[in-house]
Design a protein around this motif. Sequence first.
Motif, PDB file in Angstrom:
ATOM      1  N   UNK A 115     -12.257  29.616 -37.735  1.00 38.36           N
ATOM      2  CA  UNK A 115     -13.516  30.240 -37.322  1.00 38.36           C
ATOM      3  C   UNK A 115     -14.553  30.117 -38.442  1.00 38.36           C
ATOM      4  N   UNK A 116     -14.100  30.292 -39.693  1.00 40.34           N
ATOM      5  CA  UNK A 116     -15.030  30.182 -40.826  1.00 40.34           C
ATOM      6  C   UNK A 116     -15.594  28.770 -40.963  1.00 40.34           C
ATOM      7  N   UNK A 119     -18.159  28.207 -38.310  1.00 46.96           N
ATOM      8  CA  UNK A 119     -19.407  28.869 -38.725  1.00 46.96           C
ATOM      9  C   UNK A 119     -20.168  27.973 -39.690  1.00 46.96           C
ATOM     10  N   UNK A 120     -19.423  27.351 -40.606  1.00 47.86           N
ATOM     11  CA  UNK A 120     -20.047  26.465 -41.588  1.00 47.86           C
ATOM     12  C   UNK A 120     -20.702  25.269 -40.892  1.00 47.86           C
ATOM     13  N   UNK A 123     -23.807  26.357 -39.551  1.00 49.27           N
ATOM     14  CA  UNK A 123     -24.714  26.649 -40.670  1.00 49.27           C
ATOM     15  C   UNK A 123     -25.377  25.357 -41.180  1.00 49.27           C
ATOM     16  N   UNK A 301     -17.594  23.211 -48.700  1.00 43.79           N
ATOM     17  CA  UNK A 301     -17.229  24.549 -48.216  1.00 43.79           C
ATOM     18  C   UNK A 301     -16.425  24.551 -46.926  1.00 43.79           C
TER      19      UNK A 301
ATOM     20  N   UNK B  37     -12.464  39.480 -38.714  1.00 48.98           N
ATOM     21  CA  UNK B  37     -12.351  38.097 -39.198  1.00 48.98           C
ATOM     22  C   UNK B  37     -13.657  37.337 -38.969  1.00 48.98           C
ATOM     23  N   UNK B  38     -14.285  37.607 -37.851  1.00 48.10           N
ATOM     24  CA  UNK B  38     -15.568  36.941 -37.575  1.00 48.10           C
ATOM     25  C   UNK B  38     -16.650  37.435 -38.535  1.00 48.10           C
ATOM     26  N   UNK B  40     -16.101  38.416 -41.519  1.00 50.96           N
ATOM     27  CA  UNK B  40     -15.807  37.790 -42.825  1.00 50.96           C
ATOM     28  C   UNK B  40     -16.228  36.314 -42.856  1.00 50.96           C
ATOM     29  N   UNK B  41     -16.130  35.650 -41.698  1.00 50.79           N
ATOM     30  CA  UNK B  41     -16.610  34.257 -41.641  1.00 50.79           C
ATOM     31  C   UNK B  41     -18.122  34.224 -41.872  1.00 50.79           C
ATOM     32  N   UNK B  42     -18.825  35.171 -41.303  1.00 56.11           N
ATOM     33  CA  UNK B  42     -20.273  35.240 -41.522  1.00 56.11           C
ATOM     34  C   UNK B  42     -20.586  35.625 -42.967  1.00 56.11           C
ATOM     35  N   UNK B  44     -18.848  34.815 -45.481  1.00 54.57           N
ATOM     36  CA  UNK B  44     -18.665  33.584 -46.267  1.00 54.57           C
ATOM     37  C   UNK B  44     -19.941  32.725 -46.239  1.00 54.57           C
ATOM     38  N   UNK B  45     -20.599  32.684 -45.086  1.00 53.67           N
ATOM     39  CA  UNK B  45     -21.858  31.919 -45.013  1.00 53.67           C
ATOM     40  C   UNK B  45     -22.914  32.544 -45.926  1.00 53.67           C
ATOM     41  N   UNK B  48     -22.063  31.446 -49.379  1.00 52.18           N
ATOM     42  CA  UNK B  48     -22.467  30.050 -49.617  1.00 52.18           C
ATOM     43  C   UNK B  48     -23.976  29.972 -49.870  1.00 52.18           C
ATOM     44  N   UNK B  49     -24.725  30.746 -49.119  1.00 47.50           N
ATOM     45  CA  UNK B  49     -26.184  30.692 -49.225  1.00 47.50           C
ATOM     46  C   UNK B  49     -26.748  31.446 -50.418  1.00 47.50           C
TER      47      UNK B  49
END
Lengths: 444, 56
Positions: A115-116, A119-120, A123, A301, B37-38, B40-42, B44-45, B48-49
């Motif tokens: 899922x991560x 998302x990437x 992004x 990433x 979990x979703x 946490x995925x966001x 992570x974005x 990154x940013x």
Amino acid sequence: MADKYKYWNPILEKLPEDQLRNLQLRKFKRIFRWAYDNSPFYHNLYRSTGIEPGDIKTLDDVKKVPKTEKSMLREAQGKEPYPYGEILSVPLSQVTEYRQTSGTTGQPVYHPETWQDWEWSAESWAYCLYAQGYTAEDRAFLPFVYSLFIAFWAAHYALEKIGCEVIPGGGMNTEARILKIRELRPTALLATPTYVLGMANTARNKLGIDPRELNIKKITVAGEPGAGIPGTRKRMEDAWGAKVYDQAGATEIGHWGYDCQEQCGMHVNEALHLVEIEDIDTGEIITSPGRKGKMIITTFDRYAHPCIRFDSKDIVEWSSRQCECGRTFRLLPGGVQGRADDITKVKGVLLAPTAIEEVVRDFVELSDEYEVSVTKVGDIDAIAIKVEILPGHESNLETIKMRLTEELRLKTNLRYDIECCSFGSLPRFEGKARRFKDLRNKEH
Amino acid sequence: MDYKVKEMAKQIAVIKKSAIKLKELSCGIQAVDKNTERILASVKMLEINISDLIKV
């Protein structure tokens, strides 16, 4: 100037170069360490050459890391953890999406997404689309087959992320899609260059609809060189009355490049990727502008299926230009100019198929379609091209042939056997087109 | 424009810590675990940013 241009993340997109390179080094070290520790495929690859994460101290050290390529990914897959094999760097239970490459060059490569990671993917597309002026005010139409091939899937999610209204135009033929566009009045369209031109032709010739009247304001193309070829971009923009922007990506890599509204070349998203350009003959890393080479790319990433120093075979070159938009991400003039495995020797001359497209698409008397074939007659290569004459230009056939012969010779140093066909007689493509056929190996 | 990178990174860390804590409290309730979990995925974005600028 700040108000004129749009940035998904102005901090990263305008990061001073020294800070950008520093960020890239730190991120390279992180993904390298991750792959070394979590992917048996990468661990074994690196152990076999004696390189370890601690050996990367500068960006110059990156070139010591072994490259990967599609054939290695193909070989690794189909094994446990099934079907991804030992490249997989997360537990299989964390994989939430299956994707695969188009299979244009052989057996598709399987691609797992957590899922991560998904998302990437969205992004990275969001960087592209926002730079091209997509906002929450847009309604975007995606006329592609929503299937196994990754195609525009991540664009769909990126558009949602930006806040656009997304129309998933799968499961329809071209006529139905055009009628749906007329009905719903989207402001944006995303497709391959081939399909953008094909839709315009279908609208005009089968439905009697001028695509310009459909009020599409912007088009983002991906999957093939196209927007980077001036003649092809002009055809698309003229046909639809819309701005056409380029995007570059691949299933294994993610979405690494995009035009901004200046349309002066493709920005590499250097916050998410490390792009190196390698001389095709010597393997030297090219850092100066104006020299073509093939792109070696690392994705920073994405963790389930790391992509480290992947030989993309895409032909690119650095630009010396700084874009007016203020991004510090470097530019590639013309975006992806072709593929190293498409460049072939004909009569001893190196030929890139995109050079032929550049010539054909500059002829207003010719349709968008053409077909090139290389054969062997005895020991001698022969190259032939079929083009379609647009209705109304048939009486100028001999003049067109003479001009085309000369322009192709000037551009590619080759003489072609030219066949002018009637409009509509050559194959049409919905996805990636295959207009160049090298038949020499099949004959011998 | 001066962006408040450090302050944003600090808030991102707070959200992450909070999401992880929430997952620990869930006793395996899938509706909590999977939605976290979703989140946490966001997160992570966001890292990154923003956060990666100061702490990779």
